[in-house]
Write a protein that holds these residues in place. Structure first.
Motif, PDB file in Angstrom:
ATOM      1  N   SER A   1       1.273  -0.810   0.163  1.00 39.50           N
ATOM      2  CA  SER A   1      -0.195  -0.067   0.170  1.00 39.50           C
ATOM      3  C   SER A   1       0.944   1.575   0.155  1.00 39.50           C
ATOM      4  CB  SER A   1      -0.939   0.299   0.977  1.00 39.50           C
ATOM      5  OG  SER A   1      -1.239   1.423   0.984  1.00 39.50           O
ATOM      6  N   GLU A   2       0.026   1.770  -0.886  1.00 38.25           N
ATOM      7  CA  GLU A   2       1.063   3.692  -0.695  1.00 38.25           C
ATOM      8  C   GLU A   2       1.554   3.740   0.689  1.00 38.25           C
ATOM      9  OE1 GLU A   2       3.127   5.333  -1.910  1.00 38.25           O
ATOM     10  OE2 GLU A   2       3.987   4.886  -3.718  1.00 38.25           O
ATOM     11  N   LYS A   3       2.104   5.038   1.053  1.00 39.92           N
ATOM     12  CA  LYS A   3       1.693   5.602   2.088  1.00 39.92           C
ATOM     13  C   LYS A   3       1.415   6.922   1.827  1.00 39.92           C
ATOM     14  CE  LYS A   3       4.082   9.317   0.508  1.00 39.92           C
ATOM     15  NZ  LYS A   3       4.061  10.780   0.410  1.00 39.92           N
ATOM     16  N   PRO A   4       0.971   8.094   2.656  1.00 42.11           N
ATOM     17  CA  PRO A   4       1.327   7.111   4.539  1.00 42.11           C
ATOM     18  C   PRO A   4       0.134   6.258   4.603  1.00 42.11           C
ATOM     19  CG  PRO A   4      -0.653   9.310   3.910  1.00 42.11           C
ATOM     20  CD  PRO A   4       0.006   8.688   2.674  1.00 42.11           C
ATOM     21  N   PHE A   5       0.078   5.555   5.811  1.00 39.48           N
ATOM     22  CA  PHE A   5      -0.046   4.520   6.214  1.00 39.48           C
ATOM     23  C   PHE A   5      -2.142   5.086   6.025  1.00 39.48           C
ATOM     24  CE2 PHE A   5      -1.713   1.493   9.740  1.00 39.48           C
ATOM     25  CZ  PHE A   5      -0.875   0.625   8.771  1.00 39.48           C
ATOM     26  N   THR A   6      -2.434   5.287   7.153  1.00 40.78           N
ATOM     27  CA  THR A   6      -3.617   5.976   6.337  1.00 40.78           C
ATOM     28  C   THR A   6      -3.561   7.155   7.157  1.00 40.78           C
ATOM     29  OG1 THR A   6      -3.442   6.145   9.600  1.00 40.78           O
ATOM     30  CG2 THR A   6      -4.521   3.927   7.623  1.00 40.78           C
ATOM     31  N   ARG A   7      -5.599   7.611   6.723  1.00 44.12           N
ATOM     32  CA  ARG A   7      -5.015   9.589   6.910  1.00 44.12           C
ATOM     33  C   ARG A   7      -5.214   9.914   8.525  1.00 44.12           C
ATOM     34  NH1 ARG A   7     -11.030  10.518   5.476  1.00 44.12           N
ATOM     35  NH2 ARG A   7     -11.509   8.787   6.163  1.00 44.12           N
ATOM     36  N   THR A   8      -5.829   9.038   9.794  1.00 40.23           N
ATOM     37  CA  THR A   8      -5.221   9.151  10.977  1.00 40.23           C
ATOM     38  C   THR A   8      -4.624   8.078  11.862  1.00 40.23           C
ATOM     39  OG1 THR A   8      -7.712   8.593  11.704  1.00 40.23           O
ATOM     40  CG2 THR A   8      -7.493  10.519  10.834  1.00 40.23           C
ATOM     41  N   PHE A   9      -4.902   8.378  13.231  1.00 43.99           N
ATOM     42  CA  PHE A   9      -4.075   7.276  14.123  1.00 43.99           C
ATOM     43  C   PHE A   9      -5.335   6.837  14.518  1.00 43.99           C
ATOM     44  CE2 PHE A   9      -2.269   5.781  17.673  1.00 43.99           C
ATOM     45  CZ  PHE A   9      -1.663   4.893  17.829  1.00 43.99           C
ATOM     46  N   ALA A  10      -6.332   6.872  14.628  1.00 42.29           N
ATOM     47  CA  ALA A  10      -7.294   5.549  14.963  1.00 42.29           C
ATOM     48  C   ALA A  10      -8.003   5.145  13.715  1.00 42.29           C
ATOM     49  CB  ALA A  10      -8.756   7.014  14.780  1.00 42.29           C
ATOM     50  N   GLU A  11      -7.410   5.154  12.675  1.00 41.78           N
ATOM     51  CA  GLU A  11      -7.967   4.626  11.263  1.00 41.78           C
ATOM     52  C   GLU A  11      -6.942   3.082  11.749  1.00 41.78           C
ATOM     53  OE1 GLU A  11      -9.635   6.429   7.621  1.00 41.78           O
ATOM     54  OE2 GLU A  11      -7.726   6.014   8.094  1.00 41.78           O
ATOM     55  N   ALA A  12      -5.544   3.775  11.927  1.00 39.98           N
ATOM     56  CA  ALA A  12      -3.958   2.838  12.289  1.00 39.98           C
ATOM     57  C   ALA A  12      -4.501   2.040  13.596  1.00 39.98           C
ATOM     58  CB  ALA A  12      -3.176   3.671  12.044  1.00 39.98           C
ATOM     59  N   ALA A  13      -4.844   2.882  14.444  1.00 40.55           N
ATOM     60  CA  ALA A  13      -5.056   1.238  15.541  1.00 40.55           C
ATOM     61  C   ALA A  13      -5.698   0.440  15.177  1.00 40.55           C
ATOM     62  CB  ALA A  13      -5.297   2.255  17.216  1.00 40.55           C
ATOM     63  N   GLU A  14      -7.263   0.713  14.679  1.00 41.69           N
ATOM     64  CA  GLU A  14      -7.982  -0.835  14.075  1.00 41.69           C
ATOM     65  C   GLU A  14      -7.786  -1.382  12.689  1.00 41.69           C
ATOM     66  OE1 GLU A  14     -12.403  -0.755  12.404  1.00 41.69           O
ATOM     67  OE2 GLU A  14     -11.649   1.530  12.654  1.00 41.69           O
ATOM     68  N   LEU A  15      -6.433  -1.193  11.971  1.00 38.29           N
ATOM     69  CA  LEU A  15      -6.019  -1.248  11.292  1.00 38.29           C
ATOM     70  C   LEU A  15      -4.992  -2.755  12.161  1.00 38.29           C
ATOM     71  CD1 LEU A  15      -5.091   0.256   8.057  1.00 38.29           C
ATOM     72  CD2 LEU A  15      -6.973  -1.775   8.391  1.00 38.29           C
ATOM     73  N   LEU A  16      -4.651  -2.277  12.681  1.00 39.26           N
ATOM     74  CA  LEU A  16      -3.032  -3.009  14.279  1.00 39.26           C
ATOM     75  C   LEU A  16      -4.061  -3.998  14.586  1.00 39.26           C
ATOM     76  CD1 LEU A  16      -0.465  -2.978  14.123  1.00 39.26           C
ATOM     77  CD2 LEU A  16      -1.009  -1.259  16.980  1.00 39.26           C
ATOM     78  N   ALA A  17      -4.930  -3.782  14.683  1.00 36.10           N
ATOM     79  CA  ALA A  17      -6.123  -4.798  15.529  1.00 36.10           C
ATOM     80  C   ALA A  17      -6.697  -6.060  14.519  1.00 36.10           C
ATOM     81  CB  ALA A  17      -6.649  -4.093  16.638  1.00 36.10           C
ATOM     82  N   ARG A  18      -6.565  -5.363  13.961  1.00 41.15           N
ATOM     83  CA  ARG A  18      -7.226  -6.332  12.957  1.00 41.15           C
ATOM     84  C   ARG A  18      -5.526  -7.621  12.056  1.00 41.15           C
ATOM     85  NH1 ARG A  18     -12.315  -5.762   9.290  1.00 41.15           N
ATOM     86  NH2 ARG A  18     -13.059  -3.424  10.394  1.00 41.15           N
ATOM     87  N   TYR A  19      -4.826  -6.928  11.726  1.00 46.00           N
ATOM     88  CA  TYR A  19      -3.758  -7.564  11.476  1.00 46.00           C
ATOM     89  C   TYR A  19      -3.141  -8.212  12.329  1.00 46.00           C
ATOM     90  CZ  TYR A  19       1.144  -8.141  10.174  1.00 46.00           C
ATOM     91  OH  TYR A  19       2.575  -8.163   9.788  1.00 46.00           O
ATOM     92  N   ASP A  20      -3.368  -7.281  13.774  1.00 48.14           N
ATOM     93  CA  ASP A  20      -2.569  -8.452  14.794  1.00 48.14           C
ATOM     94  C   ASP A  20      -3.390 -10.309  15.322  1.00 48.14           C
ATOM     95  OD1 ASP A  20      -0.374  -7.510  15.634  1.00 48.14           O
ATOM     96  OD2 ASP A  20      -1.710  -5.885  17.150  1.00 48.14           O
ATOM     97  N   ALA A  21      -4.735  -9.615  14.966  1.00 50.10           N
ATOM     98  CA  ALA A  21      -5.305 -11.142  14.898  1.00 50.10           C
ATOM     99  C   ALA A  21      -5.339 -12.279  13.471  1.00 50.10           C
ATOM    100  CB  ALA A  21      -7.423 -10.331  15.086  1.00 50.10           C
ATOM    101  N   HIS A  22      -5.518 -11.143  12.283  1.00 55.26           N
ATOM    102  CA  HIS A  22      -5.334 -12.092  11.469  1.00 55.26           C
ATOM    103  C   HIS A  22      -3.756 -11.294  10.772  1.00 55.26           C
ATOM    104  CE1 HIS A  22      -8.290 -14.630  12.491  1.00 55.26           C
ATOM    105  NE2 HIS A  22      -9.306 -13.363  11.582  1.00 55.26           N
ATOM    106  N   PRO A  23      -2.488 -11.886  11.134  1.00 54.73           N
ATOM    107  CA  PRO A  23      -1.495 -10.800   9.242  1.00 54.73           C
ATOM    108  C   PRO A  23      -1.486 -11.947   8.265  1.00 54.73           C
ATOM    109  CG  PRO A  23      -0.747 -12.349  11.140  1.00 54.73           C
ATOM    110  CD  PRO A  23      -2.174 -12.688  11.476  1.00 54.73           C
ATOM    111  N   VAL A  24      -0.562 -10.860   7.297  1.00 55.49           N
ATOM    112  CA  VAL A  24      -0.400 -11.044   6.114  1.00 55.49           C
ATOM    113  C   VAL A  24       0.203 -10.272   5.622  1.00 55.49           C
ATOM    114  CG1 VAL A  24      -3.455 -11.138   4.916  1.00 55.49           C
ATOM    115  CG2 VAL A  24      -2.096  -9.192   5.314  1.00 55.49           C
ATOM    116  N   SER A  25       1.076 -10.918   4.761  1.00 58.44           N
ATOM    117  CA  SER A  25       2.351  -9.881   4.471  1.00 58.44           C
ATOM    118  C   SER A  25       1.735  -8.855   3.538  1.00 58.44           C
ATOM    119  CB  SER A  25       3.323 -11.740   3.225  1.00 58.44           C
ATOM    120  OG  SER A  25       3.690 -12.333   3.944  1.00 58.44           O
TER     121      SER A  25
END
Length: 361
Positions: free
Chosen positions: A96-120
């Protein structure tokens, strides 16, 4: 996997650069494309020989396409989080292109999803692959300038300066971008600092909108610009180094100027996108005791492409210094600290930020 079938989301100007790099590596084949513009889909589909059944107007269709092994997302910032979330749900690798997300709230939600089901996953911090920066990192690891005490970094472009009368494009729309120059160029500075020096400990920042209004693309109406044109901040890294950063898109004469000067106990290093094949090394000559300046050519071992690392990641290998999913999250965390510092007019420690909902602990 032998051949990696790529699905490309977003066929704007940045897609041109990504496709050029993809075409250099025979392991990749663009199997599907996506864009909201029908004309772009038709043009790119014919150019890349993508069958009509794999030309998608909705990114969800491309991500679900069984002919796609990995997704490459090159879209405006407003879509980054949604596309990554769908990729995570589909267990589909992505870049995915940067920046990671628009906001830190979006980033935190994504991190929770990633930690539950990580992909490359990789995030498009391509300046980690600038030869001069890679070689500088190698020299730092070897202790060539001793302990790093301080550094300065700047990323300057000129296209937004008043003289060019650039209209109100999406990069000036807060609802689409989140931030302005900070997320566009500053995110690269933050990632390069992470790559060279490690995590941030605390920082103090200032943001400024230099041109408060720009003309609408569709009328003579002047629209308010709510995002920054200029960002500066100073930081302390966890290793103790002090850093000074500035970025702007309003610097006439600067095309694409990202550079760093690094000051250590035994010498200084300078590296820049303006001279990508060399690093300047300043030190006291060990034989004469005189000040010596050398322009070192980057060795071939320091040359590497982001796409090579992406291919290896998809094959189960992992190189050092990847701009992976967590690097994207940590980058957004620093962006959030900068915004908070500016708004509160105070120093912000990164430890204040929590991954839970993007709120303070």
């Amino acid at each position: 996997m032998d051949t990696i079938r790529v699905g490309l989301i977003g066929l704007g100007s940045m897609a041109q650069a990504h496709v050029r790099e993809l075409e250099k590596l025979p392991r990749f084949r663009i199997a599907a494309i996506c864009d909201v513009q029908e004309a772009a889909l038709a043009e790119w589909g014919e150019r890349l020989s993508v069958d009509r059944t794999h030309r998608h107007a909705d990114y969800r269709g491309l991500i679900a396409d069984e002919e796609v092994d990995a997704v490459v997302s090159i879209t405006p910032n407003v879509l980054h989080a949604d596309i990554m979330a769908v990729c995570l749900a589909a267990n589909k690798p992505f870049l995915s292109e940067k920046p990671f997300t628009r906001t830190f709230a979006e980033a935190a939600e994504l991190l929770a999803r990633y930690d539950a089901h990580p992909v490359s996953a990789l995030i498009g911090f391509g300046y980690r692959y600038t030869p001069a920066f890679r070689f500088a990192r190698e020299m730092l690891a070897e202790g060539r300038i001793g302990a790093v005490r301080s550094f300065s970094m700047q990323y300057l472009q000129g296209w937004g300066a008043a003289v060019y009368n650039v209209p109100y494009v999406w990069r000036f729309d807060k609802a689409v971008t989140g931030t302005g120059t900070l997320g566009d160029l500053g995110a690269h500075m933050i990632d390069l600092a992470h790559y060279l020096f490690g995590p941030f400990e605390e920082l103090s920042a200032r943001l400024q909108t230099l041109i408060p209004e720009r003309k609408s693309l569709s009328s003579d109406e002047m629209l308010e610009v709510e995002v920054d044109d200029f960002a500066s901040f100073q930081a302390r890294m966890t290793g103790g180094a002090a850093g000074i950063f500035q970025t702007s898109r309003n610097c006439i004469g600067s095309g694409n100027q990202l550079e760093v000067s690094i000051y250590g106990d035994l010498g200084t290093l300078h590296a820049s996108t303006l001279a990508q094949e060399q690093v300047i090394w300043i030190r006291l000559d060990p034989d004469t005791g005189e000040l010596s300046e050398q322009k070192l050519q980057v060795p071939s071992r320091a040359r590497r492409a982001l796409w090579e690392d992406f291919a290896e990641m998809l094959s189960g290998e992992s190189a050092d210094g990847l701009p992976d999913f967590r690097a994207g999250y940590e980058n957004q965390k620093v962006l959030e600290a900068i915004v908070r510092s500016h708004e509160a007019k105070r120093t912000v420690a990164l430890a204040e930020l929590s991954a839970v909902g993007g709120k303070e602990e």
